[in-house]
Design a protein around this motif. Sequence first.
Motif, PDB file in Angstrom:
ATOM      1  N   ARG A 284      47.802  36.996  30.442  1.00 12.00           N
ATOM      2  CA  ARG A 284      47.171  36.090  31.408  1.00 12.00           C
ATOM      3  C   ARG A 284      47.341  36.479  32.866  1.00 12.00           C
ATOM      4  NH1 ARG A 284      49.990  33.615  27.744  1.00 12.00           N
ATOM      5  NH2 ARG A 284      51.614  32.992  29.192  1.00 12.00           N
ATOM      6  N   SER A 285      48.160  37.442  33.157  1.00  9.52           N
ATOM      7  CA  SER A 285      48.439  37.848  34.532  1.00  9.52           C
ATOM      8  C   SER A 285      47.206  38.449  35.202  1.00  9.52           C
ATOM      9  CB  SER A 285      49.571  38.889  34.521  1.00  9.52           C
ATOM     10  OG  SER A 285      49.600  39.646  35.694  1.00  9.52           O
ATOM     11  N   PRO A 286      47.007  38.187  36.503  1.00 10.89           N
ATOM     12  CA  PRO A 286      45.895  38.816  37.207  1.00 10.89           C
ATOM     13  C   PRO A 286      46.101  40.326  37.362  1.00 10.89           C
ATOM     14  CG  PRO A 286      47.206  37.525  38.732  1.00 10.89           C
ATOM     15  CD  PRO A 286      47.739  37.251  37.360  1.00 10.89           C
ATOM     16  N   SER A 287      47.303  40.804  37.110  1.00 17.05           N
ATOM     17  CA  SER A 287      47.565  42.247  37.067  1.00 17.05           C
ATOM     18  C   SER A 287      47.492  42.763  35.639  1.00 17.05           C
ATOM     19  CB  SER A 287      48.974  42.580  37.593  1.00 17.05           C
ATOM     20  OG  SER A 287      49.069  42.396  38.961  1.00 17.05           O
ATOM     21  N   CYS A 288      48.227  42.115  34.753  1.00 20.02           N
ATOM     22  CA  CYS A 288      48.524  42.683  33.442  1.00 20.02           C
ATOM     23  C   CYS A 288      47.826  42.022  32.254  1.00 20.02           C
ATOM     24  CB  CYS A 288      50.030  42.656  33.217  1.00 20.02           C
ATOM     25  SG  CYS A 288      50.936  43.692  34.392  1.00 20.02           S
ATOM     26  N   GLY A 289      47.125  40.929  32.438  1.00 17.94           N
ATOM     27  CA  GLY A 289      46.462  40.282  31.306  1.00 17.94           C
ATOM     28  C   GLY A 289      45.542  41.268  30.589  1.00 17.94           C
ATOM     29  N   VAL A 290      45.688  41.366  29.289  1.00 21.99           N
ATOM     30  CA  VAL A 290      44.906  42.329  28.518  1.00 21.99           C
ATOM     31  C   VAL A 290      43.610  41.700  28.011  1.00 21.99           C
ATOM     32  CG1 VAL A 290      44.886  43.821  26.468  1.00 21.99           C
ATOM     33  CG2 VAL A 290      46.962  43.636  27.855  1.00 21.99           C
ATOM     34  N   HIS A 291      43.696  40.503  27.441  1.00 16.02           N
ATOM     35  CA  HIS A 291      42.538  39.884  26.790  1.00 16.02           C
ATOM     36  C   HIS A 291      42.013  38.642  27.522  1.00 16.02           C
ATOM     37  CE1 HIS A 291      43.529  42.516  23.523  1.00 16.02           C
ATOM     38  NE2 HIS A 291      44.708  41.949  23.376  1.00 16.02           N
ATOM     39  N   MET A 292      42.922  37.929  28.196  1.00 15.69           N
ATOM     40  CA  MET A 292      42.574  36.674  28.865  1.00 15.69           C
ATOM     41  C   MET A 292      43.250  36.655  30.231  1.00 15.69           C
ATOM     42  SD  MET A 292      40.929  34.736  26.504  1.00 15.69           S
ATOM     43  CE  MET A 292      41.170  33.007  26.854  1.00 15.69           C
ATOM     44  N   VAL A 293      42.593  36.000  31.182  1.00 12.61           N
ATOM     45  CA  VAL A 293      43.187  35.760  32.505  1.00 12.61           C
ATOM     46  C   VAL A 293      42.855  34.322  32.895  1.00 12.61           C
ATOM     47  CG1 VAL A 293      43.139  38.160  33.315  1.00 12.61           C
ATOM     48  CG2 VAL A 293      41.154  36.695  33.690  1.00 12.61           C
ATOM     49  N   TYR A 294      43.572  33.813  33.877  1.00  7.79           N
ATOM     50  CA  TYR A 294      43.232  32.493  34.378  1.00  7.79           C
ATOM     51  C   TYR A 294      41.888  32.569  35.095  1.00  7.79           C
ATOM     52  CZ  TYR A 294      47.859  31.029  33.017  1.00  7.79           C
ATOM     53  OH  TYR A 294      48.962  30.736  32.277  1.00  7.79           O
ATOM     54  N   ASP A 295      41.160  31.474  35.089  1.00 11.37           N
ATOM     55  CA  ASP A 295      39.741  31.490  35.494  1.00 11.37           C
ATOM     56  C   ASP A 295      39.469  31.438  36.989  1.00 11.37           C
ATOM     57  OD1 ASP A 295      40.252  28.840  36.148  1.00 11.37           O
ATOM     58  OD2 ASP A 295      38.709  28.009  34.819  1.00 11.37           O
ATOM     59  N   GLY A 296      40.505  31.420  37.817  1.00 13.30           N
ATOM     60  CA  GLY A 296      40.295  31.427  39.261  1.00 13.30           C
ATOM     61  C   GLY A 296      40.230  30.050  39.892  1.00 13.30           C
TER      62      GLY A 296
END
Length: 146
Positions: free
Chosen positions: A96-108
């Motif tokens: 989930r990280s904006p650096s390290c998220g692989v599949h999902m990230v937070y939506d901003g």
Amino acid sequence: MTILVSACLLGENCKYNGGNNLCENVTALSREHRLVSVCPECLGGLPTPRPCSEIVNGVVTNCEGIVVDKQFRKGAEAALQIALDNKVDIAILQPRSPSCGVHMVYDGTFSGSRIPGSGVFASMLKEHGINAIEPDELTAYFGEEQ
């Protein structure tokens, strides 16, 4: 095997809130593999602790509305160079990280909502042919060894 790992997963206090995401299953891999620790956000010059950040319309922005995209990209490039210099076989990254998220990230929206996508560093690894997984994929990738 040489494995690049998000530093927070190895217990380093480099998360935005000053904490870590210690994952015993990841640290256990050090018994059989060489682990290389990186925190792209710290490598980009961001302090710990720091305001949380999300990818907002393709640009990394913190919760105070300050654009930190340059620092995230600088850190991702530095972490990528470490990966290449160490000839890593795979990366295990913080979800989930904006650096390290692989599949999902937070939506901003800073609401805790997630969307499919990758963080800045995870995307760079993929562009350079380095496979990245998240800790919940360890068994599928490594079997029961960890």
